[in-house]
Design an enzyme around this catalytic site. Structure first.
Site, PDB file in Angstrom:
ATOM      1  N   LYS A 106       0.832  -1.212   0.000  1.00 18.78           N
ATOM      2  CA  LYS A 106       0.000   0.000   0.000  1.00 18.78           C
ATOM      3  C   LYS A 106       0.864   1.259   0.000  1.00 18.78           C
ATOM      4  CE  LYS A 106      -2.279  -1.046   3.673  1.00 18.78           C
ATOM      5  NZ  LYS A 106      -3.170  -0.801   4.827  1.00 18.78           N
ATOM      6  N   ARG A 181     -11.826  -0.096   9.373  1.00 18.22           N
ATOM      7  CA  ARG A 181     -11.205  -1.348   9.817  1.00 18.22           C
ATOM      8  C   ARG A 181     -12.243  -2.400  10.228  1.00 18.22           C
ATOM      9  NH1 ARG A 181      -5.751  -1.111  10.695  1.00 18.22           N
ATOM     10  NH2 ARG A 181      -4.789   0.946  10.774  1.00 18.22           N
ATOM     11  N   ARG A 220      12.300  -6.827   7.237  1.00 15.41           N
ATOM     12  CA  ARG A 220      12.311  -5.371   7.094  1.00 15.41           C
ATOM     13  C   ARG A 220      13.053  -4.700   8.259  1.00 15.41           C
ATOM     14  NH1 ARG A 220       6.546  -2.779   6.021  1.00 15.41           N
ATOM     15  NH2 ARG A 220       6.178  -3.523   8.155  1.00 15.41           N
ATOM     16  N   ARG A 265      10.768  -2.984  13.762  1.00 10.98           N
ATOM     17  CA  ARG A 265       9.599  -2.637  14.563  1.00 10.98           C
ATOM     18  C   ARG A 265       9.238  -3.826  15.448  1.00 10.98           C
ATOM     19  NH1 ARG A 265       7.062  -0.368   9.369  1.00 10.98           N
ATOM     20  NH2 ARG A 265       7.384   1.882   9.510  1.00 10.98           N
ATOM     21  N   ARG A 276      -1.570  -9.981  13.590  1.00 14.45           N
ATOM     22  CA  ARG A 276      -2.036  -8.873  12.745  1.00 14.45           C
ATOM     23  C   ARG A 276      -2.791  -9.398  11.525  1.00 14.45           C
ATOM     24  NH1 ARG A 276       3.286  -5.559  11.577  1.00 14.45           N
ATOM     25  NH2 ARG A 276       1.854  -4.106  10.505  1.00 14.45           N
TER      26      ARG A 276
END
Length: 322
Positions: A106, A181, A220, A265, A276
């Site tokens: 995104k 959401r 990442r 993160r 998630r």
């Protein structure tokens, strides 16, 4: 006697004529020389005046052309403004929702859609922070809730979106990222949009298998200050070193530009990602089902090269695109 006199008279006349002719010739030659000298003096002046005249004509022509172009530009600009105002007033807004699990792309394709359509991408997180910083009515409510450690209610979020989409850059439409959401939020969004006779016009979902997402997310690393992102497989930092098993050595992960340490993160781990993704699928599927009967939902295979993904996004954005 008479003959001698006649001869002398004739001789004098011939001498006088010759002298007169010589004088006339000399006078004419002197006149010509004088004329040539005067011409030499005058020609530069005439030439300069001619050049100046042509220069003035050229400058005048250029000035006229510039004025004409400026008038045309002003007229075109004014006409374009009228067309824009007409579209903003009488045509429905292009209202999009961009869905995709963490790592689907995104952040890569959202800005490209934004540039293509000329409408802003609105992130709920960014809108919330902006409202709090601006100390708007809903921003103050959100600040109070967050200060108390609570979750911002749907009413407050809807209020923040309502304020944001009234700004001039949203007059032709906007892209929602991170909202709704839940099904309840989608229903509240529809209710708010119906107040102006608007509705969601396109829902695009970027689809990637969960197994692929784990590789994307867990590899990442980011530079906290700048937000620069790296990936151990797809875009490793120049400083990266690996251990015997091929895993990156944390101490070697440095930002290419500053040499500062990179970080991961807390939720960019396999266990956190699993939670998630579970939440994303359970919340997103009902929203897609909610909008599908309206014929506005389009799925994009985001598990391919960037050009392939963008080609499918363009197809999804077209009228009637699925």
């Amino acid at each position: 006697m008479l003959a001698n006199t006649a001869l002398r008279t004739t001789g004098r006349r011939l001498a006088t004529y010759a002298t007169s002719s010589s004088r006339r010739a000399a006078s004419q030659q002197a006149f010509r020389r004088s004329g040539e000298q005067e011409a030499r003096k005058v020609l530069p002046v005439v030439a300069a005046a001619t050049v100046g005249a042509f220069g003035l004509l050229a400058a005048t022509r250029e000035d006229n052309e510039a004025k004409t172009a400026q008038c045309s530009y002003t007229w075109s600009e004014g006409k374009a403004k009228k067309v824009e105002d007409k579209f903003a007033t009488y045509w429905p807004r292009n209202i999009m929702i961009l869905f995709g699990p963490p790592g689907a792309g995104k952040g890569t394709h959202g800005p490209k859609i934004e540039d293509l359509l000329g409408i802003p991408q609105l992130s709920t997180g960014d809108m919330l922070r902006a409202a709090v910083a601006a100390k708007t009515e809903v921003g103050l409510k959100a600040a109070a809730v967050m200060k108390a450690g609570g979750l911002v209610s749907d009413d407050i979020v809807i209020g923040i979106i309502r304020d944001r989409i009234r700004e001039p850059d949203c007059k032709f439409g906007f892209i929602l990222d991170g909202f709704p959401r839940t099904l309840v939020q989608a229903q509240e969004l529809d209710k708010m949009l119906s107040e102006e006779g608007a509705c969601v016009t396109k829902v695009v979902e970027l689809q990637v298998p969960d197994g692929v997402l784990e590789e994307r997310i867990c590899g990442r690393w980011i530079h906290k200050k700048s937000g620069r992102s790296y990936h151990v497989k797809f875009a490793p930092p120049k400083s990266m070193k690996t251990d015997a098993e091929g895993n990156p050595i944390p101490e070697s992960m440095k930002d290419d530009e500053t040499g500062e340490a990179l970080m991961q993160r807390p939720d960019d781990t396999a266990s956190a990602l699993g939670k998630r993704l579970k939440g994303y699928h359970s919340e997103t599927v009902p929203i897609l089902k909610h909008y599908k009967p309206n014929g506005v939902v389009a799925a994009v295979n985001a598990n391919q090269g960037m050009d392939g993904v963008w080609g499918e996004v363009l197809g999804a954005l077209k009228r009637g695109g699925k």
